[in-house]
Design a protein around this motif. Structure first.
Motif, PDB file in Angstrom:
ATOM      1  N   PHE A   1       0.844  -1.211   0.000  1.00 13.49           N
ATOM      2  CA  PHE A   1       0.000   0.000   0.000  1.00 13.49           C
ATOM      3  C   PHE A   1       0.875   1.255   0.000  1.00 13.49           C
ATOM      4  O   PHE A   1       2.012   1.240   0.488  1.00 13.49           O
ATOM      5  CB  PHE A   1      -0.942  -0.007   1.210  1.00 13.49           C
ATOM      6  N   SER A   2       0.311   2.340  -0.535  1.00 15.45           N
ATOM      7  CA  SER A   2       1.050   3.604  -0.600  1.00 15.45           C
ATOM      8  C   SER A   2       1.235   4.165   0.802  1.00 15.45           C
ATOM      9  O   SER A   2       0.506   3.794   1.737  1.00 15.45           O
ATOM     10  CB  SER A   2       0.283   4.625  -1.439  1.00 15.45           C
ATOM     11  N   GLU A   3       2.183   5.092   0.934  1.00 10.59           N
ATOM     12  CA  GLU A   3       2.466   5.699   2.232  1.00 10.59           C
ATOM     13  C   GLU A   3       1.205   6.370   2.804  1.00 10.59           C
ATOM     14  O   GLU A   3       0.913   6.260   3.990  1.00 10.59           O
ATOM     15  CB  GLU A   3       3.591   6.724   2.064  1.00 10.59           C
ATOM     16  N   GLY A   4       0.462   7.034   1.919  1.00  6.39           N
ATOM     17  CA  GLY A   4      -0.755   7.719   2.360  1.00  6.39           C
ATOM     18  C   GLY A   4      -1.806   6.746   2.868  1.00  6.39           C
ATOM     19  O   GLY A   4      -2.441   6.968   3.906  1.00  6.39           O
ATOM     20  N   ALA A   5      -1.979   5.640   2.153  1.00  5.93           N
ATOM     21  CA  ALA A   5      -2.968   4.633   2.560  1.00  5.93           C
ATOM     22  C   ALA A   5      -2.537   3.965   3.867  1.00  5.93           C
ATOM     23  O   ALA A   5      -3.367   3.683   4.730  1.00  5.93           O
ATOM     24  CB  ALA A   5      -3.147   3.594   1.460  1.00  5.93           C
ATOM     25  N   VAL A   6      -1.233   3.741   4.006  1.00  7.44           N
ATOM     26  CA  VAL A   6      -0.717   3.128   5.244  1.00  7.44           C
ATOM     27  C   VAL A   6      -0.996   4.052   6.434  1.00  7.44           C
ATOM     28  O   VAL A   6      -1.442   3.602   7.491  1.00  7.44           O
ATOM     29  CB  VAL A   6       0.802   2.831   5.121  1.00  7.44           C
ATOM     30  N   GLU A   7      -0.767   5.355   6.246  1.00  6.49           N
ATOM     31  CA  GLU A   7      -1.047   6.339   7.304  1.00  6.49           C
ATOM     32  C   GLU A   7      -2.516   6.268   7.727  1.00  6.49           C
ATOM     33  O   GLU A   7      -2.844   6.322   8.903  1.00  6.49           O
ATOM     34  CB  GLU A   7      -0.760   7.760   6.789  1.00  6.49           C
ATOM     35  N   GLN A   8      -3.386   6.164   6.737  1.00  9.25           N
ATOM     36  CA  GLN A   8      -4.824   6.126   7.031  1.00  9.25           C
ATOM     37  C   GLN A   8      -5.201   4.874   7.813  1.00  9.25           C
ATOM     38  O   GLN A   8      -5.955   4.941   8.788  1.00  9.25           O
ATOM     39  CB  GLN A   8      -5.624   6.187   5.721  1.00  9.25           C
ATOM     40  N   MET A   9      -4.657   3.736   7.402  1.00  7.95           N
ATOM     41  CA  MET A   9      -4.989   2.481   8.088  1.00  7.95           C
ATOM     42  C   MET A   9      -4.421   2.471   9.502  1.00  7.95           C
ATOM     43  O   MET A   9      -5.071   2.030  10.451  1.00  7.95           O
ATOM     44  CB  MET A   9      -4.456   1.292   7.290  1.00  7.95           C
ATOM     45  N   LYS A  10      -3.209   2.998   9.644  1.00  4.26           N
ATOM     46  CA  LYS A  10      -2.561   3.077  10.960  1.00  4.26           C
ATOM     47  C   LYS A  10      -3.438   3.871  11.917  1.00  4.26           C
ATOM     48  O   LYS A  10      -3.689   3.457  13.048  1.00  4.26           O
ATOM     49  CB  LYS A  10      -1.189   3.752  10.775  1.00  4.26           C
ATOM     50  N   MET A  11      -3.936   4.997  11.433  1.00  2.43           N
ATOM     51  CA  MET A  11      -4.738   5.851  12.302  1.00  2.43           C
ATOM     52  C   MET A  11      -6.089   5.204  12.624  1.00  2.43           C
ATOM     53  O   MET A  11      -6.552   5.237  13.764  1.00  2.43           O
ATOM     54  CB  MET A  11      -4.953   7.209  11.637  1.00  2.43           C
ATOM     55  N   ALA A  12      -6.714   4.588  11.626  1.00  2.00           N
ATOM     56  CA  ALA A  12      -8.021   3.949  11.852  1.00  2.00           C
ATOM     57  C   ALA A  12      -7.899   2.851  12.906  1.00  2.00           C
ATOM     58  O   ALA A  12      -8.767   2.714  13.780  1.00  2.00           O
ATOM     59  CB  ALA A  12      -8.562   3.386  10.537  1.00  2.00           C
ATOM     60  N   VAL A  13      -6.816   2.075  12.839  1.00  2.00           N
ATOM     61  CA  VAL A  13      -6.646   0.978  13.802  1.00  2.00           C
ATOM     62  C   VAL A  13      -6.341   1.536  15.196  1.00  2.00           C
ATOM     63  O   VAL A  13      -6.845   1.030  16.205  1.00  2.00           O
ATOM     64  CB  VAL A  13      -5.542   0.000  13.326  1.00  2.00           C
ATOM     65  N   ASP A  14      -5.554   2.595  15.263  1.00  2.00           N
ATOM     66  CA  ASP A  14      -5.293   3.280  16.547  1.00  2.00           C
ATOM     67  C   ASP A  14      -6.622   3.718  17.177  1.00  2.00           C
ATOM     68  O   ASP A  14      -6.890   3.467  18.351  1.00  2.00           O
ATOM     69  CB  ASP A  14      -4.377   4.484  16.272  1.00  2.00           C
ATOM     70  N   GLU A  15      -7.478   4.334  16.365  1.00  2.00           N
ATOM     71  CA  GLU A  15      -8.775   4.815  16.876  1.00  2.00           C
ATOM     72  C   GLU A  15      -9.641   3.648  17.361  1.00  2.00           C
ATOM     73  O   GLU A  15     -10.294   3.734  18.404  1.00  2.00           O
ATOM     74  CB  GLU A  15      -9.525   5.592  15.790  1.00  2.00           C
ATOM     75  N   ALA A  16      -9.633   2.559  16.586  1.00  2.00           N
ATOM     76  CA  ALA A  16     -10.449   1.392  16.963  1.00  2.00           C
ATOM     77  C   ALA A  16      -9.961   0.807  18.288  1.00  2.00           C
ATOM     78  O   ALA A  16     -10.764   0.488  19.168  1.00  2.00           O
ATOM     79  CB  ALA A  16     -10.387   0.342  15.856  1.00  2.00           C
ATOM     80  N   CYS A  17      -8.643   0.678  18.439  1.00  2.00           N
ATOM     81  CA  CYS A  17      -8.089   0.107  19.679  1.00  2.00           C
ATOM     82  C   CYS A  17      -8.331   1.049  20.857  1.00  2.00           C
ATOM     83  O   CYS A  17      -8.632   0.599  21.972  1.00  2.00           O
ATOM     84  CB  CYS A  17      -6.596  -0.178  19.521  1.00  2.00           C
ATOM     85  N   THR A  18      -8.199   2.367  20.616  1.00  2.00           N
ATOM     86  CA  THR A  18      -8.475   3.337  21.681  1.00  2.00           C
ATOM     87  C   THR A  18      -9.922   3.208  22.153  1.00  2.00           C
ATOM     88  O   THR A  18     -10.200   3.219  23.356  1.00  2.00           O
ATOM     89  CB  THR A  18      -8.208   4.777  21.171  1.00  2.00           C
TER      90      THR A  18
END
Lengths: 139, 118
Positions: A33-50
């Motif tokens: 995945f592109s750097e931008g898409a990776v950033e988005q997924m990283k943040m979404a998973v952080d939010e879900a775990c939070t």
């Protein structure tokens, strides 16, 4: 069929969020995945775990959270699984920024962000587990 | 070990907070403490320099939301400067530019404080 699946289990503490972000970044990058898409997924998973830590487990530490990243030819699927309280979809309202500022509240944007960043976000409750399943398609 | 820190500087009566690292649900309390410290010192003109801020989640954004009204009620403001593009995207995603002055550089933010007679 999944090409590649990786699972990380963390205790329900915000001190492990950084490890979760590194885990998602590593496997989403490996999946091409592109750097931008990776950033988005990283943040979404952080939010879900939070959300799991703060709402599902109500801030109680030491409870298990599984994060499972599966790479398919056309998409990446991340499943976050916990054994806490069920996510109440009926109680969820889209946040209004101005109202939030006036009410001086500090939270409530997590699910909104997840839905904006991922192509789909679904919640299920099966066998005593809550599952949040998020999908990002390859563009 | 927390991968986030807040540095304090000042320019005249403007309090500058240099954010460094990753701001998430774990580290948001450090930003909250920093803003409370400013309030405790009656510093309500707060400039956030985000040039070394590499990540922000909604918990970090929530801290700005929680304090902005109170700070403005006391005649001050929180202005945000020099964000990395990927961090700016997160502010933008939630419509923060509608509510906050978010500018390219620290000098721009200082200029905005000056022009509002802060």
């Amino acid at each position: 069929m999944a090409v590649d699946t990786h699972t990380l289990t963390i205790p329900s503490s915000t001190s492990f969020l950084e490890e979760v972000r590194e885990f998602v970044t590593s496997h989403a990058t490996q999946a091409g995945f592109s750097e931008g898409a990776v950033e988005q997924m990283k943040m979404a998973v952080d939010e879900a775990c939070t959300n799991v830590i703060e709402h599902s487990y109500e801030g109680k530490g030491g409870q298990p959270i599984d994060i499972c990243v599966s790479s398919y030819p056309d998409k990446l699927v991340v499943v976050i699984r916990d054994k806490g309280l069920k996510f109440d979809r009926a109680a969820y309202k889209e946040p209004d920024l101005l109202q939030f500022a006036k009410s001086k509240k500090a939270g409530g944007f997590g699910v909104h962000i997840m839905r904006k960043l991922m192509d789909s976000v679904e919640y299920k409750n099966t066998g005593g587990f809550n599952e949040c399943c998020m999908t990002k398609f390859r563009s | 070990m927390s991968n986030f820190s807040v540095g304090f500087r000042s320019s005249g009566h403007i309090q500058i907070l240099d954010l460094k690292g990753e701001l998430d649900a774990h580290t948001a309390s450090e930003l909250e403490a920093a803003i409370q410290k400013c309030q405790g010192n009656n510093q309500v003109h707060i400039l956030i320099n985000g040039s070394s801020l590499m990540y922000i989640s909604s918990a970090g954004l929530g801290v700005f939301m929680a304090y902005i009204e109170e700070i403005r009620e006391n005649g001050g403001d929180i202005k945000i400067a020099a964000l990395q593009p990927k961090v700016y995207n997160v502010f933008d995603l939630l419509g923060f530019p509608m509510l906050f002055d978010i500018v390219d550089s620290e000098d721009d933010a200082l200029g905005k404080f000056e022009s509002s007679n802060a």
